[in-house]
Scaffold this motif. Structure first.
Motif, PDB file in Angstrom:
ATOM      1  N   GLU A 216       0.852  -1.190   0.000  1.00  0.00           N
ATOM      2  CA  GLU A 216       0.000   0.000   0.000  1.00  0.00           C
ATOM      3  C   GLU A 216       0.880   1.229   0.000  1.00  0.00           C
ATOM      4  N   TRP A 217       1.280   1.652  -1.187  1.00  0.00           N
ATOM      5  CA  TRP A 217       2.184   2.781  -1.297  1.00  0.00           C
ATOM      6  C   TRP A 217       1.475   4.097  -1.002  1.00  0.00           C
ATOM      7  N   THR A 218       2.283   5.108  -0.805  1.00  0.00           N
ATOM      8  CA  THR A 218       1.807   6.449  -0.455  1.00  0.00           C
ATOM      9  C   THR A 218       0.715   6.944  -1.388  1.00  0.00           C
ATOM     10  N   ASP A 219       0.923   6.797  -2.701  1.00  0.00           N
ATOM     11  CA  ASP A 219      -0.038   7.347  -3.659  1.00  0.00           C
ATOM     12  C   ASP A 219      -1.411   6.719  -3.498  1.00  0.00           C
ATOM     13  N   ARG A 220      -1.448   5.401  -3.399  1.00  0.00           N
ATOM     14  CA  ARG A 220      -2.731   4.703  -3.265  1.00  0.00           C
ATOM     15  C   ARG A 220      -3.375   4.998  -1.915  1.00  0.00           C
ATOM     16  N   GLN A 221      -2.556   4.974  -0.861  1.00  0.00           N
ATOM     17  CA  GLN A 221      -3.096   5.234   0.473  1.00  0.00           C
ATOM     18  C   GLN A 221      -3.715   6.626   0.562  1.00  0.00           C
ATOM     19  N   TYR A 222      -3.000   7.608   0.031  1.00  0.00           N
ATOM     20  CA  TYR A 222      -3.499   8.967   0.201  1.00  0.00           C
ATOM     21  C   TYR A 222      -4.710   9.235  -0.682  1.00  0.00           C
ATOM     22  N   ALA A 223      -4.722   8.683  -1.898  1.00  0.00           N
ATOM     23  CA  ALA A 223      -5.900   8.847  -2.756  1.00  0.00           C
ATOM     24  C   ALA A 223      -7.122   8.190  -2.125  1.00  0.00           C
ATOM     25  N   THR A 224      -6.926   7.028  -1.522  1.00  0.00           N
ATOM     26  CA  THR A 224      -8.030   6.359  -0.826  1.00  0.00           C
ATOM     27  C   THR A 224      -8.508   7.204   0.342  1.00  0.00           C
ATOM     28  N   LEU A 226      -8.348  10.491   0.585  1.00  0.00           N
ATOM     29  CA  LEU A 226      -9.130  11.618   0.072  1.00  0.00           C
ATOM     30  C   LEU A 226     -10.515  11.177  -0.358  1.00  0.00           C
ATOM     31  N   ARG A 227     -10.587  10.048  -1.045  1.00  0.00           N
ATOM     32  CA  ARG A 227     -11.892   9.535  -1.492  1.00  0.00           C
ATOM     33  C   ARG A 227     -12.802   9.300  -0.298  1.00  0.00           C
ATOM     34  N   ASP A 228     -12.248   8.728   0.772  1.00  0.00           N
ATOM     35  CA  ASP A 228     -13.049   8.445   1.961  1.00  0.00           C
ATOM     36  C   ASP A 228     -13.454   9.729   2.686  1.00  0.00           C
ATOM     37  N   LEU A 229     -12.556  10.708   2.729  1.00  0.00           N
ATOM     38  CA  LEU A 229     -12.914  12.003   3.313  1.00  0.00           C
ATOM     39  C   LEU A 229     -14.077  12.618   2.548  1.00  0.00           C
ATOM     40  N   SER A 230     -14.008  12.550   1.230  1.00  0.00           N
ATOM     41  CA  SER A 230     -15.069  13.121   0.403  1.00  0.00           C
ATOM     42  C   SER A 230     -16.391  12.415   0.656  1.00  0.00           C
ATOM     43  N   SER A 231     -16.353  11.099   0.759  1.00  0.00           N
ATOM     44  CA  SER A 231     -17.576  10.329   1.016  1.00  0.00           C
ATOM     45  C   SER A 231     -18.216  10.722   2.338  1.00  0.00           C
ATOM     46  N   ALA A 232     -17.370  11.124   3.296  1.00  0.00           N
ATOM     47  CA  ALA A 232     -17.861  11.524   4.615  1.00  0.00           C
ATOM     48  C   ALA A 232     -18.184  13.017   4.680  1.00  0.00           C
ATOM     49  N   GLY A 233     -18.051  13.726   3.555  1.00  0.00           N
ATOM     50  CA  GLY A 233     -18.314  15.161   3.547  1.00  0.00           C
ATOM     51  C   GLY A 233     -17.248  15.974   4.232  1.00  0.00           C
ATOM     52  N   LEU A 234     -16.011  15.447   4.267  1.00  0.00           N
ATOM     53  CA  LEU A 234     -14.933  16.113   4.999  1.00  0.00           C
ATOM     54  C   LEU A 234     -13.716  16.368   4.116  1.00  0.00           C
ATOM     55  N   VAL A 235     -13.922  16.507   2.818  1.00  0.00           N
ATOM     56  CA  VAL A 235     -12.782  16.625   1.912  1.00  0.00           C
ATOM     57  C   VAL A 235     -11.935  17.859   2.210  1.00  0.00           C
ATOM     58  N   GLU A 236     -12.501  18.858   2.872  1.00  0.00           N
ATOM     59  CA  GLU A 236     -11.726  20.056   3.196  1.00  0.00           C
ATOM     60  C   GLU A 236     -10.597  19.762   4.190  1.00  0.00           C
ATOM     61  N   ASP A 259      -8.595  -0.036  -8.080  1.00  0.00           N
ATOM     62  CA  ASP A 259      -9.830   0.563  -7.560  1.00  0.00           C
ATOM     63  C   ASP A 259     -10.163   1.796  -8.412  1.00  0.00           C
ATOM     64  N   PRO A 260     -11.175   1.704  -9.269  1.00  0.00           N
ATOM     65  CA  PRO A 260     -11.485   2.863 -10.124  1.00  0.00           C
ATOM     66  C   PRO A 260     -11.934   4.085  -9.340  1.00  0.00           C
ATOM     67  N   GLY A 261     -12.362   3.894  -8.085  1.00  0.00           N
ATOM     68  CA  GLY A 261     -12.846   5.007  -7.284  1.00  0.00           C
ATOM     69  C   GLY A 261     -11.769   5.976  -6.860  1.00  0.00           C
ATOM     70  N   ILE A 262     -10.495   5.559  -6.899  1.00  0.00           N
ATOM     71  CA  ILE A 262      -9.436   6.487  -6.490  1.00  0.00           C
ATOM     72  C   ILE A 262      -8.760   7.156  -7.686  1.00  0.00           C
ATOM     73  N   ARG A 263      -9.003   6.664  -8.881  1.00  0.00           N
ATOM     74  CA  ARG A 263      -8.318   7.224 -10.055  1.00  0.00           C
ATOM     75  C   ARG A 263      -8.609   8.709 -10.258  1.00  0.00           C
ATOM     76  N   PRO A 264      -9.847   9.169 -10.049  1.00  0.00           N
ATOM     77  CA  PRO A 264     -10.113  10.603 -10.286  1.00  0.00           C
ATOM     78  C   PRO A 264      -9.465  11.547  -9.277  1.00  0.00           C
ATOM     79  N   TRP A 265      -8.767  10.996  -8.286  1.00  0.00           N
ATOM     80  CA  TRP A 265      -8.103  11.842  -7.300  1.00  0.00           C
ATOM     81  C   TRP A 265      -6.664  12.149  -7.702  1.00  0.00           C
ATOM     82  N   PHE A 266      -6.264  11.666  -8.880  1.00  0.00           N
ATOM     83  CA  PHE A 266      -4.921  11.931  -9.395  1.00  0.00           C
ATOM     84  C   PHE A 266      -4.994  12.903 -10.568  1.00  0.00           C
TER      85      PHE A 266
END
Length: 348
Positions: A216-224, A226-236, A259-266
């Motif tokens: 679980e490298w940095t890029d994947r971990q951090y994109a995940t 961000l995706r999870d923060l956004s899902s929780a309404g906390l992306v800020e 995971d296609p759900g993290i691709r748009p965060w790059f």
């Protein structure tokens, strides 16, 4: 010849001016009005090393548009360590200044807390500075067990720099659900709208990438994250942008992230300039979509020039060459070429 001034309102709500005919300072004005993704500028590799700049304040003063910090997150110390190869102690030019008068005093070798404090003190003394991208290479990846996970990094960056950080939420605004949608549909803000901002980019580190036990490298971990923060309404709460590290053909996110759900965060891509100029990956693909493209080791592109002691003419020619190859940033170790470091060209 006197330029014609055209004034308008950008998609981000700021008034911007474009000078349509060449005059003194016209190119600088035009660059400020261009989208952040439509310029090419220069960064310095391992900017935290004392042999590169005596103090991190010198790096910030240099005019470079991108500065790099190497981080270690293991249990070797109480902080996010900043060093090139020492995993248990910081070896840096950061001093942890509390104000501008302390930027070149006190003990160096501070960790990330100290480097961020220097950025804050420098920013408060230079609030209208051009945007600075801070590249963080997490040498051994995140280590949440030591309080050095993605959320901890967010809290440290935003807690120190506050609204001086340009975040994914800033890019997305109220209209877009991912950075990719914001960039491809509306684009980045203008350079002038990014005045006074730091943008943080994250890449996996050399140790992490060479560790077969780290899946679980940095890029994947951090994109995940961000995706999870956004899902929780906390992306800020997210402070940084993950980058796709190393070049590959086509859309490198498709093979890299199952995971296609993290691709748009790059929306930032970072790799060797040689790969983007030799046909291994098409740099125009990134430019057409508004993605930022960081080309490292710019000196290695033919004809190869010195990565540290190139002449101003050589480095300037390399910047022009890679602006024509769609780079957003080029990096080398040209810390002693202030005219090159502060140069900004149209991305072509």
């Amino acid at each position: 010849m006197r330029g014609i001034l055209v004034v308008g309102v950008s998609a981000f709500g700021a008034i911007v001016a474009v000078v349509s005919a060449p005059s003194a300072g016209a190119e600088t004005t035009a660059n400020q009005a261009r989208s952040f993704s439509e310029t090419t500028s220069v960064g310095v590799h391992n900017s935290y090393e004392k042999a590169t700049f005596p103090y991190f304040a010198d790096a910030l003063d240099s005019g470079a548009s991108l500065l790099e910090l190497d981080l270690w997150t293991n249990g070797g110390g109480p902080d996010w360590l900043v060093s090139h190869m020492n995993p248990v102690a910081s070896e840096s030019n950061c001093v942890g200044a509390s104000n501008a008068s302390e930027l070149r005093s006190g003990p160096r070798d501070q960790g990330l807390h100290g480097c961020l404090a220097d950025m804050r003190a420098w920013h408060e003394a230079n609030p209208e500075h051009p945007p600075v991208t801070i590249k963080l290479e997490l040498k051994d990846g995140f280590t949440a067990g030591y309080g050095r996970g993605p959320a901890d990094l967010d809290a440290l960056i935003l807690g120190t720099l506050g609204d001086a950080v340009f975040t994914p939420a800033d890019l997305m605004g109220e209209s877009y659900s991912t950075p990719d949608a914001a960039v491809t549909e509306r684009g980045w803000p203008s350079a002038s709208e990014m005045t006074g901002k730091f943008l943080f980019e994250l890449i996996p580190g050399t140790i992490e990438e060479g560790n077969p036990l780290d899946t679980e490298w940095t890029d994947r971990q951090y994109a995940t994250h961000l995706r999870d923060l956004s899902s929780a309404g906390l992306v800020e709460l997210g402070a940084a942008f993950p980058a796709v590290h190393r070049a590959s053909p086509g859309d490198p996110r498709l093979d890299r992230y199952t995971d296609p759900g993290i691709r748009p965060w790059f929306v930032i891509f970072d790799g060797d300039a040689l790969d983007y100029t030799s046909g291994a990956a098409d740099p125009q693909w990134y430019h057409e979509r508004g993605y930022l493209l960081i080309m490292t080791d710019a000196h290695k592109v033919a004809p190869q020039i010195d990565g540290t002691h190139a002449s101003e003419a050589e480095a300037s020619e390399r910047l022009d060459l890679l602006a024509g190859e769609h780079a957003s940033f080029i990096t080398a170790d040209w810390s002693r070429l202030p005219n090159v470091l502060s140069a900004v060209l149209p991305r072509r």
